[in-house]
Motif scaffolding. Structure first.
Motif, mmCIF file in Angstrom:
data_model
loop_
_atom_site.group_PDB
_atom_site.id
_atom_site.type_symbol
_atom_site.label_atom_id
_atom_site.label_comp_id
_atom_site.label_asym_id
_atom_site.label_seq_id
_atom_site.Cartn_x
_atom_site.Cartn_y
_atom_site.Cartn_z
ATOM 1 N N ASP A 55 -2.793 6.428 -0.949
ATOM 2 C CA ASP A 55 -2.715 7.779 -1.506
ATOM 3 C C ASP A 55 -1.258 8.252 -1.607
ATOM 4 N N SER B 59 -6.087 4.936 -4.066
ATOM 5 C CA SER B 59 -6.130 6.383 -4.225
ATOM 6 C C SER B 59 -7.363 6.810 -5.024
ATOM 7 N N GLU C 141 -10.575 5.664 2.476
ATOM 8 C CA GLU C 141 -9.378 4.832 2.292
ATOM 9 C C GLU C 141 -9.420 3.611 3.196
#
Length: 338
Positions: free
Chosen positions: A256, A281, A303
Motif C-alpha cells: 500500500d 494495494s 494485505e
C-alpha cells in the motif's frame, strides 16, 4: 493459491493459510472482555513475544491506536529486552503459539517473582509453561499448525489484540464476515506469472511500507517460505541511502504505497538502481500492482493474506518443499524447564 489443486494443497502451509478464512469468520470479539477491567486498572498495555507472535499482532494494534483520537498507551518489545524495563504499571500480554517460547517464559517467571498483578498469556496450546505462569491465558481457536511458518495463528492473534483494544476503548468490531470473504479473495488471487518469475530470480526481496507489522511479517515469511534473503524497509527508508548497495536483480515489494512518494521510489529504485518494484494495494499504483479488496479498517489482514499468496507462488516456482525448511524451527527458542 488454488484450493482445488493438489500442487498447492499437498502442503500443510497452504492448507493452514486457506483455513484462515474460517478463523476470521468464527472469531468472537467478546473473548477479550474478561481482561478489560484488570488492564484498565493499569496505566497502559505492553504486548510482548517473539517473531510472528509479536510483529503483526502487536504492531498492527499500535498503528490503529496512534490513529485513534482516544487512544490508550500501548507498547511492544521483545521479551528479552523487556527484562530491562519497569513493567509494574503496565498490563502485560505475552504471545507464544507454542506456549513454550523461552524468552516469554523467562519474562513471566520474572513478573511472577516481582508480584506483578496483570500479566496474561496468548497461545494456541493448552497446558503449557506460559499458561501455568500467567494469571489468565486465552487459547486461540485456530487449531494446531503443522507448517513451520505461522499463518492462521498470526491473523487470530491480530484479531485478539484488535478486539482487546476495541473493548478497552468502547468500540465494536463489525464486519468480520466481510473481512473473511476479503481474506479468502486475497489468498486466491491469481498472480501474474511474469512477476512471480522476477521474484523467483531475485537476489534479494525487500518489503517496504507502513510500520503496521504487515511488511515486516512478510519479510520473515519470505525467509521461511522462499528461503530467499529479505529485508524490511520501513516507511520511505528504501530511498534514504540503502539504494547505494542495491542491485538491478533485486525486487522491492511495497505494501500500500504512500501515493505522494511513488515518484520518488520510481526515480531512486527503478531509474537509479534498475530493480523491479511491485505494489500490493487496493488501488492501481504507478508500479505493477497486485490489486486486493479494500479492507478499510481491516486492510492489514487482507494485505498479509495477499502477501502469503505471493510467497507461496514464489516458493512453488523454486520447487521448494514449503513445509520443511532446513534450519528454521516451529519453536525458535524452546523453554525446557529449570
Amino acid at each position: 493459491m488454488d484450493a482445488n489443486n493438489k500442487k498447492y494443497t499437498q502442503y500443510a502451509l497452504v492448507r493452514e493459510m486457506l483455513e484462515t478464512t474460517e478463523v476470521v469468520r468464527k472469531f468472537d470479539p467478546s473473548c477479550t472482555e474478561r481482561f478489560v477491567q484488570t488492564i484498565r486498572s493499569k496505566k497502559g498495555l505492553f504486548m510482548t513475544g517473539e517473531g510472528s507472535s509479536r510483529i503483526f499482532p502487536a504492531k498492527r494494534t499500535l498503528y490503529a491506536s496512534l490513529k485513534d483520537r482516544n487512544r490508550l498507551p500501548l507498547f511492544t518489545e521483545g521479551a528479552t529486552q523487556s527484562l530491562e524495563y519497569n513493567l509494574t504499571d503496565l498490563a502485560v500480554f505475552g504471545a507464544s503459539n507454542s506456549g513454550k517460547t523461552k524468552e516469554v517464559v523467562r519474562l513471566f517467571h520474572r513478573l511472577k517473582e516481582q508480584g506483578h498483578t496483570a500479566y496474561f498469556g496468548l497461545t494456541a496450546n493448552k497446558n503449557t509453561p506460559l499458561e501455568e505462569l500467567a494469571l489468565d491465558t486465552h487459547i486461540l481457536q485456530c487449531g494446531k499448525e503443522d507448517a513451520v511458518a505461522a499463518t492462521k495463528s498470526v491473523i487470530e492473534q491480530g484479531l485478539f489484540y484488535d478486539s482487546l483494544y476495541r473493548n478497552l476503548t468502547g468500540k465494536e468490531m463489525p464486519g468480520i464476515d466481510k473481512l473473511a470473504d476479503q481474506v479468502d479473495e486475497a489468498l486466491k488471487l491469481k498472480v501474474d506469472p511474469a512477476l512471480t518469475e522476477k521474484m523467483k530470480n531475485a537476489g534479494m526481496i525487500y518489503f517496504a511500507g507502513r510500520n503496521t507489522g504487515v511488511a515486516e511479517e512478510l519479510t520473515l515469511k519470505t525467509n521461511e517460505i522462499t528461503r530467499k534473503k529479505s529485508d524490511f524497509l520501513e516507511g520511505t527508508y528504501a530511498v534514504h541511502g540503502i539504494e547505494e548497495v542495491m542491485n538491478a536483480d533485486e525486487v522491492v515489494i511495497i505494501i500500500d504505497p504512500f501515493e505522494e512518494e511513488e515518484e520518488k521510489f520510481k526515480q531512486v529504485l527503478i531509474d537509479g538502481v534498475g530493480l523491479t518494484v511491485v505494489a500490493v494495494s487496493h488501488r492501481q499504483t504507478s508500479f505493477p500492482t497486485i490489486i486486493i479488496p479494500d479492507g478499510g479498517e481491516y486492510k492489514d489482514y487482507v494485505e498479509l493474506a495477499a502477501g502469503w499468496n505471493l510467497l507461496v507462488e514464489i516458493g512453488l516456482a523454486l520447487n521448494i518443499n514449503l513445509d520443511k525448511p532446513t534450519r528454521a524451527r516451529k519453536v525458535g527458542n524452546e523453554y525446557v524447564g529449570g
